[in-house]
Scaffold this motif. Structure first.
Motif, PDB file in Angstrom:
ATOM      1  N   TRP B  63       0.851  -1.190   0.000  1.00 24.24           N
ATOM      2  CA  TRP B  63       0.000   0.000   0.000  1.00 24.24           C
ATOM      3  C   TRP B  63       0.887   1.240   0.000  1.00 24.24           C
ATOM      4  CZ3 TRP B  63       0.627  -3.178   4.269  1.00 24.24           C
ATOM      5  CH2 TRP B  63       1.117  -2.590   5.445  1.00 24.24           C
ATOM      6  N   VAL B  64       0.282   2.381  -0.272  1.00 24.54           N
ATOM      7  CA  VAL B  64       1.054   3.622  -0.406  1.00 24.54           C
ATOM      8  C   VAL B  64       1.867   3.878   0.860  1.00 24.54           C
ATOM      9  CG1 VAL B  64      -0.882   5.095   0.369  1.00 24.54           C
ATOM     10  CG2 VAL B  64       0.974   6.080  -1.003  1.00 24.54           C
ATOM     11  N   GLY B  65       3.120   4.218   0.646  1.00 18.83           N
ATOM     12  CA  GLY B  65       3.962   4.525   1.784  1.00 18.83           C
ATOM     13  C   GLY B  65       4.820   3.369   2.251  1.00 18.83           C
ATOM     14  N   THR B  66       4.510   2.155   1.770  1.00 18.55           N
ATOM     15  CA  THR B  66       5.337   1.016   2.184  1.00 18.55           C
ATOM     16  C   THR B  66       6.646   1.008   1.397  1.00 18.55           C
ATOM     17  OG1 THR B  66       4.255  -0.347   0.527  1.00 18.55           O
ATOM     18  CG2 THR B  66       3.387  -0.495   2.769  1.00 18.55           C
ATOM     19  N   ASP B  67       7.652   0.393   1.979  1.00 18.56           N
ATOM     20  CA  ASP B  67       8.919   0.220   1.269  1.00 18.56           C
ATOM     21  C   ASP B  67       8.710  -0.617   0.010  1.00 18.56           C
ATOM     22  OD1 ASP B  67      10.255   1.679   3.137  1.00 18.56           O
ATOM     23  OD2 ASP B  67      11.007  -0.058   4.263  1.00 18.56           O
ATOM     24  N   TYR B  68       7.862  -1.657   0.163  1.00 17.03           N
ATOM     25  CA  TYR B  68       7.679  -2.537  -0.986  1.00 17.03           C
ATOM     26  C   TYR B  68       6.993  -1.790  -2.133  1.00 17.03           C
ATOM     27  CZ  TYR B  68       7.809  -6.980  -3.375  1.00 17.03           C
ATOM     28  OH  TYR B  68       8.100  -7.980  -4.264  1.00 17.03           O
ATOM     29  N   GLY B  69       6.093  -0.883  -1.769  1.00 17.52           N
ATOM     30  CA  GLY B  69       5.428  -0.073  -2.786  1.00 17.52           C
ATOM     31  C   GLY B  69       6.438   0.804  -3.524  1.00 17.52           C
ATOM     32  N   ARG B  70       7.342   1.411  -2.771  1.00 20.28           N
ATOM     33  CA  ARG B  70       8.356   2.262  -3.396  1.00 20.28           C
ATOM     34  C   ARG B  70       9.268   1.420  -4.281  1.00 20.28           C
ATOM     35  NH1 ARG B  70      13.045   2.650  -1.784  1.00 20.28           N
ATOM     36  NH2 ARG B  70      12.562   2.099   0.378  1.00 20.28           N
ATOM     37  N   GLU B  71       9.645   0.251  -3.774  1.00 24.98           N
ATOM     38  CA  GLU B  71      10.509  -0.639  -4.566  1.00 24.98           C
ATOM     39  C   GLU B  71       9.812  -1.053  -5.865  1.00 24.98           C
ATOM     40  OE1 GLU B  71      11.771  -3.933  -2.078  1.00 24.98           O
ATOM     41  OE2 GLU B  71      12.399  -2.503  -0.519  1.00 24.98           O
ATOM     42  N   ASN B  72       8.528  -1.355  -5.757  1.00 29.55           N
ATOM     43  CA  ASN B  72       7.778  -1.680  -6.983  1.00 29.55           C
ATOM     44  C   ASN B  72       7.838  -0.532  -7.981  1.00 29.55           C
ATOM     45  OD1 ASN B  72       6.935  -4.310  -6.622  1.00 29.55           O
ATOM     46  ND2 ASN B  72       4.933  -3.771  -5.738  1.00 29.55           N
ATOM     47  N   TYR B  98      -3.040   5.428   8.951  1.00 27.22           N
ATOM     48  CA  TYR B  98      -2.747   4.019   9.255  1.00 27.22           C
ATOM     49  C   TYR B  98      -3.447   3.689  10.580  1.00 27.22           C
ATOM     50  CZ  TYR B  98      -0.255  -0.327  10.137  1.00 27.22           C
ATOM     51  OH  TYR B  98       0.035  -1.648  10.384  1.00 27.22           O
ATOM     52  N   PRO B  99      -4.127   2.543  10.660  1.00 24.77           N
ATOM     53  CA  PRO B  99      -4.912   2.253  11.860  1.00 24.77           C
ATOM     54  C   PRO B  99      -4.040   1.907  13.077  1.00 24.77           C
ATOM     55  CG  PRO B  99      -5.026   0.416  10.337  1.00 24.77           C
ATOM     56  CD  PRO B  99      -4.269   1.496   9.626  1.00 24.77           C
ATOM     57  N   GLN B 320      -0.480  10.591   8.723  1.00 25.71           N
ATOM     58  CA  GLN B 320       0.863  11.003   8.301  1.00 25.71           C
ATOM     59  C   GLN B 320       0.849  11.503   6.871  1.00 25.71           C
ATOM     60  OE1 GLN B 320       3.727  10.940   9.989  1.00 25.71           O
ATOM     61  NE2 GLN B 320       3.287   9.635  11.773  1.00 25.71           N
ATOM     62  N   LEU B 321       1.707  12.521   6.600  1.00 30.16           N
ATOM     63  CA  LEU B 321       1.957  12.845   5.194  1.00 30.16           C
ATOM     64  C   LEU B 321       2.853  11.735   4.654  1.00 30.16           C
ATOM     65  CD1 LEU B 321       2.495  16.653   4.548  1.00 30.16           C
ATOM     66  CD2 LEU B 321       0.459  15.234   4.271  1.00 30.16           C
ATOM     67  N   THR B 322       2.442  11.158   3.552  1.00 34.41           N
ATOM     68  CA  THR B 322       3.063   9.937   3.045  1.00 34.41           C
ATOM     69  C   THR B 322       3.424  10.156   1.579  1.00 34.41           C
ATOM     70  OG1 THR B 322       1.640   8.703   4.546  1.00 34.41           O
ATOM     71  CG2 THR B 322       2.611   7.454   2.730  1.00 34.41           C
ATOM     72  N   PRO B 323       4.596   9.700   1.150  1.00 35.82           N
ATOM     73  CA  PRO B 323       4.939   9.897  -0.266  1.00 35.82           C
ATOM     74  C   PRO B 323       4.214   8.902  -1.171  1.00 35.82           C
ATOM     75  CG  PRO B 323       6.711   8.757   0.868  1.00 35.82           C
ATOM     76  CD  PRO B 323       5.678   9.048   1.909  1.00 35.82           C
ATOM     77  N   TRP B 390       0.214   4.472 -11.338  1.00 38.17           N
ATOM     78  CA  TRP B 390      -0.220   5.378 -10.271  1.00 38.17           C
ATOM     79  C   TRP B 390      -0.035   4.752  -8.892  1.00 38.17           C
ATOM     80  CZ3 TRP B 390      -0.630   9.586 -12.872  1.00 38.17           C
ATOM     81  CH2 TRP B 390      -1.252   9.626 -14.120  1.00 38.17           C
ATOM     82  N   ASP B 391       0.314   5.581  -7.966  1.00 35.71           N
ATOM     83  CA  ASP B 391       0.334   5.168  -6.563  1.00 35.71           C
ATOM     84  C   ASP B 391      -0.941   5.690  -5.893  1.00 35.71           C
ATOM     85  OD1 ASP B 391       1.183   4.056  -4.199  1.00 35.71           O
ATOM     86  OD2 ASP B 391       3.051   5.211  -4.067  1.00 35.71           O
ATOM     87  N   ALA B 392      -1.243   5.151  -4.726  1.00 33.37           N
ATOM     88  CA  ALA B 392      -2.299   5.680  -3.851  1.00 33.37           C
ATOM     89  C   ALA B 392      -3.661   5.788  -4.526  1.00 33.37           C
ATOM     90  CB  ALA B 392      -1.891   7.040  -3.279  1.00 33.37           C
ATOM     91  N   GLU B 393      -3.925   4.839  -5.455  1.00 34.79           N
ATOM     92  CA  GLU B 393      -5.273   4.813  -6.016  1.00 34.79           C
ATOM     93  C   GLU B 393      -6.253   4.341  -4.961  1.00 34.79           C
ATOM     94  OE1 GLU B 393      -8.703   2.794  -8.261  1.00 34.79           O
ATOM     95  OE2 GLU B 393      -7.399   2.080  -6.670  1.00 34.79           O
ATOM     96  N   GLU B 394      -5.851   3.318  -4.211  1.00 35.93           N
ATOM     97  CA  GLU B 394      -6.784   2.687  -3.272  1.00 35.93           C
ATOM     98  C   GLU B 394      -7.351   3.654  -2.239  1.00 35.93           C
ATOM     99  OE1 GLU B 394      -8.218   0.194  -3.879  1.00 35.93           O
ATOM    100  OE2 GLU B 394      -6.977  -1.232  -4.951  1.00 35.93           O
ATOM    101  N   PRO B 395      -6.549   4.481  -1.616  1.00 30.18           N
ATOM    102  CA  PRO B 395      -7.151   5.380  -0.615  1.00 30.18           C
ATOM    103  C   PRO B 395      -7.996   6.500  -1.217  1.00 30.18           C
ATOM    104  CG  PRO B 395      -4.758   5.702  -0.743  1.00 30.18           C
ATOM    105  CD  PRO B 395      -5.072   4.502  -1.578  1.00 30.18           C
TER     106      PRO B 395
END
Lengths: 730, 730
Positions: B63-72, B98-99, B320-323, B390-395
């Motif tokens: 999901w947006v903001g995760t390391d794995y997302g950035r790596e992808n 984030y909950p 959080q502000l998230t990239p 695109w990133d952060a489509e889900e939220p």
């Protein structure tokens, strides 16, 4: 006298006059008297009687052949005698199966033995009577001992087998499990056997008859997980009544068929079960997921099978000739003793039957008591009243059918009309029957007040229709089958009605051990207000038929209704033609195969035979001609009619319904003589109007359809002649 | 050159020519070349790539903001570069919750603490990643700690509250529990808050999304009792994208709203749960039995409440502000570098997102790879291609929205069209978008072969339509919302398409921990055949738009479709008028009260305001005038058109969609500029066509309806002027 008749016939044949005091079939003077009488009658009705009598009659199980059933009959007879009726018990000797062996078990891939027993519940002592309760079974299932893979067939009605064909699933050599509802229960084993199945299980799905509908007994009115609906599976659409004596009375010495030859016993064993017992069986099925419309309310994925679930079903019955006791109570008519107005309700139940049939029975009795009292005080009905309490209705309308068959010739001469009731509850009037009686019933419905809303029951019925998107006008529904009117209307051609209240009395007690006094008085008709309203409605109808100067048959509503049936049939024929053209076009274009999911079962549909253009003109012409005659009858200046002719006219009116029958009866079921109304061959209770023609079309038997158009046209011609004979009297 | 153009424009504006080689927007010679190119393109598509890339990208939650997302994102960028694209990452800084605390408990009449956790299943290692899995929650729920009685509100959509009104049940101060489905999820807390509720629980009912549909995971594809659908509940119908930067890019230094002021965060806390967790809550409700249509697949009697069930809901989020990292990959056009054909799919997921979004993402990448390879071998597209991940489509469509807002001015000048994809699976083509592109998409659909049936995907779609009783003709559906096309079409007025296959890929994995590679390859698109078919379809569309001599927009289908929308609205207005007249008449006659069961809750319905006659003539006249101009454009002899004019014509064609927007946007949601298509204010994803007029009528805001008729007529007039400017070039 002559002037009287002008007014009289205008009232009879033209539409209802506006003044409240004008009622069809009565001179203004007699109408006033009649309405006074009806008010006196209404005033005598007492809910306490219904309550007490239900407590008495529903205290113990009383299916046909039980001691308690016989005692009830004798007690009913005694009551009628005490109210001034000449009451007798007429007994027939009928074949009745009692379950000796009931075994149902899942044998693969896991094992489960069905409990087949509903549990007693707190607050209802009657459910705790143990062995006195009739075990759950389907009467007139054949004996059998079968084991096979299981197939879920939804409701087990014709369109479900079409769906199975699409899935490429065959029930040959299998045992089917079908949900209750969707048709009368007897259709399920009949159709399953036709398709080659060797056994049939019927269960109540919680979606149709359980927790999905509402809270379950004893918290609420609906079926708990152990409840089982009993019921007959005799092939009643072929003929009802004793399976061994088709078409004649099951008297002591009657000639009987061998049981093995009796055509209305099922071909395969069939057993009803609860949803608790159905769950492990359904859960063990694999194969395709059931079509969406088939899915019920159990917390599982419904699969169709066949297998791997395998079940073993073993049933044995004690087949005994059993006495069925009809109570027949007569109050002689003061002016026309040989014109009978008949009222009936059955007294036998599957278990206690507080609702079915006692709620209707106690209303009938209260009605008879009040009328008897009025008669004793000088208000004797002009025509003879015959009140009947039928035995053995539950196993197959047997008590009434045997009686009608036994007395058919006399009944066809004497009976003005038969008015049936059965289970009853809180809600709205439901009235079905011969459409020549629609106008009169509508007038009575205007006079009876709804106990909850203070408006007429007609107005309330109309409000419900409107809210449900229906018509405002009062209409009778057409009679199929399901209660004791069947032998009267379908077999003997006697004008009939079926009356009851309901719609606010939903529950799951039907034919279970939960149809008890506590259930009834909590959920069905607390305070018996609608019991008394039924007595009031049926009693007024009875009294109008009994006292009318001219019998209140009106044929214009009949004409409009029957013309509507023909329009329906012609329209559905056109729609069927278009649908088949479309289907064949899609088959030609390979559309079904292109659309199908290759990972799911798919059977390429075949092209269907095109629907020919049937010649409906014989019916159209007969109905057009009839319309003219009926118009004449309704408008005629009948001022010249003598008293003698009036008697003759009544005689003709009584017999009009019989002119709608044919001696040959319907194809493949000659017991059914009526040409306008019949229960469907593949619906069971559900009516098929103009049945010879309609069912031939539905079965795509085009030659028979054209033939039946001719048969029906000939019947309508006879009916027309009958109407014209009345016109000739004018 | 001149003769070429005659043919060219005839192809463009008249209906598709019959010869297979004729394609809209191309000269015969170039059409041949194009079809050869497309075949070469198709030949390069390889299912193995999709398989490998999905294994890689869906290996861990991203999901947006995760390391794995950035790596992808970085890996995607690297791939594009390796295929010859100029690829960069554009990062926005968005608010993402984030909950931290998720507590739901039944506190009366019994107690139960919701588990809020889906279980790992055998055969799917990804579901066992424990804490790495994102906890189930609804993004952009507000923080909250509430306790109150529970009310079951069915789907929690407007008509459900009408039903509650009839029952006399108010949700003020209560916590509602709503089923997923029936609307986009964000509508449920929005409407509940408007009605005064203080909390909202959403659950997946097994009837809609569980065992009723089919076997559950891992036996089958459907939702098991522990699965929970995550998802955004941001008020996207007001505006999507970053909640703190409405209408402009969430760049590092952008001015931001205070979170407390952000209008698109929910007003009340909302939490999604499984049906296992919902069962004890629903079971504890009393009050009226739920209306029949509300009942789900749990083995209980559904009651509405309120209470006695009382629940405590506590939610806290880490805000959080998230990239958010968008990958933008460009392949420069050889002839028209400033005309961009855009393709996009998001890369962020809620958990692993094998289906949503990776199945679409890998199809997009394979398409881009093949086109890149062709370009390197000399087949450079004439127009510039821009591929986006695109990133952060889900939220909340955030990555795409921020990017479009940030680059709006340039995009409105340069983009020919935007083509979106998202999750994809086995089945039939679903294609939505601007109706001026319908003809071209239909032609492409004729050229792409269905991998299972060997006919064109258009033919298969048509077969499915016919079997389901629909139309044979190929049509685009109208775009509402739900994926990244929204900022392009709804906000920037850029002609857009949304493409995907499905219908034979049903399952319950959506937004759960079960949307994994094993689930996807077992149930959604085994062998990635439809992944490659999507690449083939979207790639051909992209290439046609990129290489067309004249851009393949055709306005006759647009005209027919939009006229149909107006007819719909006028018809529904008339029906609404009739229904209200009928309703008021029934209220006058007291019909509802007479029909009502006095033992059930009943609120006497009020009379409703009569529907006035709206003046639709401004729209009818504009559409009539437009029809003439569009006819002229499609029939014109444009043989005199110079090369210079052709370039100008293309420029005009690109911008035509923007003429359908208005700067003011829709009432109360100015972000939505498009006047023909918008997501419904109370449906969320579901489209409302001619939204200003249609929604005003639906909301019975008659003044606004008449006003919006004027606004829409003015828009159509501008569009007409735009068409006429093209006509003037002829």
């Amino acid at each position: 006298m002559k002037r009287t008749f002008v007014v009289l016939f205008l009232l009879l044949f033209v539409s209802t006059a506006t003044a409240q005091e004008a009622i069809t079939g009565f001179t203004p003077e007699n109408a006033k008297k009649q309405l006074t009488l009806e008010k006196a009658f209404e005033a005598k009705l007492n809910t306490d009687n219904l309550d007490q009598w239900m407590r008495k009659m529903a205290a113990e199980p009383h299916w046909v052949g039980t001691d308690y059933g016989r005692e009830n009959a004798e007690w009913i007879q005694k009551q009628f005698k005490s109210w001034g009726y000449d009451a007798k018990i007429e007994t027939y000797h009928i074949l009745f199966p009692y379950p000796k062996v009931r075994l149902l078990e899942l044998t693969a891939p896991t094992t489960y033995k069905a409990k087949l027993t509903a549990v007693p519940v707190e607050g209802d002592e009657f459910t705790g009577q143990g062995d006195a309760l009739l075990p759950s079974y389907n009467a007139f299932s054949t004996d059998g001992d079968v084991e096979a893979e299981l197939v879920f067939v939804n409701y087990g009605i014709p369109k479900d087998y079409e769906e199975l064909d699409k899935l490429g699933i065959d029930v040959k050599g299998k045992i089917v499990i079908a949900k209750y509802q969707g048709s009368w229960r007897g259709i399920k084993p009949k159709l399953a056997a036709e398709k080659g199945a060797i056994g049939c299980i019927i269960y109540s799905d919680p979606q149709d008859d359980g927790y999905v509908r509402g809270d379950v007994y004893p918290k609420g009115a609906f079926k708990n997980k152990t409840g089982v609906q009993r019921g007959s599976v005799m092939d009643m659409p072929t003929y009802p009544g004793d399976v061994l004596t088709p078409g004649y009375g099951a008297t002591k010495d009657a000639k009987r068929l061998d049981r093995e030859q009796a055509p209305t016993i099922t071909k395969i064993p069939v057993l009803p079960i609860s949803y608790e017992d159905a769950l492990p069986l359904l859960e063990a099925l694999e194969g395709p997921v059931a079509p969406n419309k088939w899915k019920g309310g159990l917390p599982i994925t419904y699969h169709v099978g066949p297998g791997p679930a395998k079940v073993h079903l073993k049933l044995e019955f004690d087949w005994q000739l059993t006495p069925a006791h009809n109570v027949i109570a007569t109050l002689q008519g003061s002016e026309y003793p040989d014109q009978w107005v008949m009222r009936g309700n059955h007294h036998d139940a599957w278990v206690h039957g507080a609702n079915d049939p006692i709620s209707g029975m106690v209303a009938l009795m209260e009605e008879a008591r009040a009328i008897g009292e009025l008669a004793r005080k000088g208000n004797k009905p002009k025509r003879t009243l015959v009140y009947c309490a039928w035995d053995a209705e539950e196993p197959g309308l047997i008590g009434s059918t045997e009686w009608v068959e036994d007395h058919k010739e006399e009944l066809q001469r004497k009976v003005v009309a038969y008015i049936n009731t059965d289970g009853n509850g809180r809600g709205f009037l439901g009235a079905g029957g011969s459409h020549s009686l629609q106008q009169m019933v509508g007038e009575v419905a205007s006079a009876v007040i709804d106990p909850q809303k203070g408006v007429s029951i007609k107005e309330r019925r109309s409000a419900v229709n409107l809210v449900n998107g229906g018509k405002e006008e009062f209409e009778l529904y057409a009679l199929g089958s399901g209660s004791d009117y069947t032998p009267f209307i379908q077999h003997a051609g006697i004008a009939s009605l079926n009356l009851g209240f309901g719609g606010e009395n939903a529950g799951g007690e039907y034919h279970t051990i939960y149809d008890t006094y506590p259930h009834y008085t909590r959920f069905k008709d607390p305070g018996f207000q609608y019991g008394v309203t039924l007595a009031n409605t049926a009693g007024r109808i009875t009294l109008r038929l009994a006292n009318a100067d001219v019998l209140p048959f009106a044929f214009k509503p009949w004409q409009a209704t029957v013309s509507g049936y023909l329009d329906d049939i012609m329209k559905s024929c056109t729609e069927m033609r278009k649908a088949i053209e479309k289907h064949n076009n899609m088959v030609d274009k390979n559309v079904f195969e292109l659309a199908a999911d290759p990972k799911k079962p798919f059977v390429r549909p075949e092209k269907k035979e095109a629907v020919p253009f049937l010649d409906f003109t014989p019916l159209q012409n007969q109905l057009a001609a009839l319309e003219t005659s009926i118009q004449t009858l309704s408008e005629a200046d009948i001022s010249k009619l003598s008293m003698d002719k009036r008697v003759k006219m009544n005689q003709k009116l009584m017999l009009a319904e019989q002119a709608l029958t044919s001696d040959a009866g319907l194809p493949r079921r000659s017991w059914y003589k009526h040409q306008i109304y019949a229960p469907g061959f593949y619906t069971g209770y559900g009516v098929k109007t103009l049945p010879g023609v309609r069912e031939a079309i539905e079965q795509k038997n085009w030659n028979e359809a054209q033939e039946q158009i001719g048969v029906l046209a000939a019947t309508l011609k006879r009916f027309h002649a009958h109407i014209d004979e009345m016109n000739n009297m004018l």
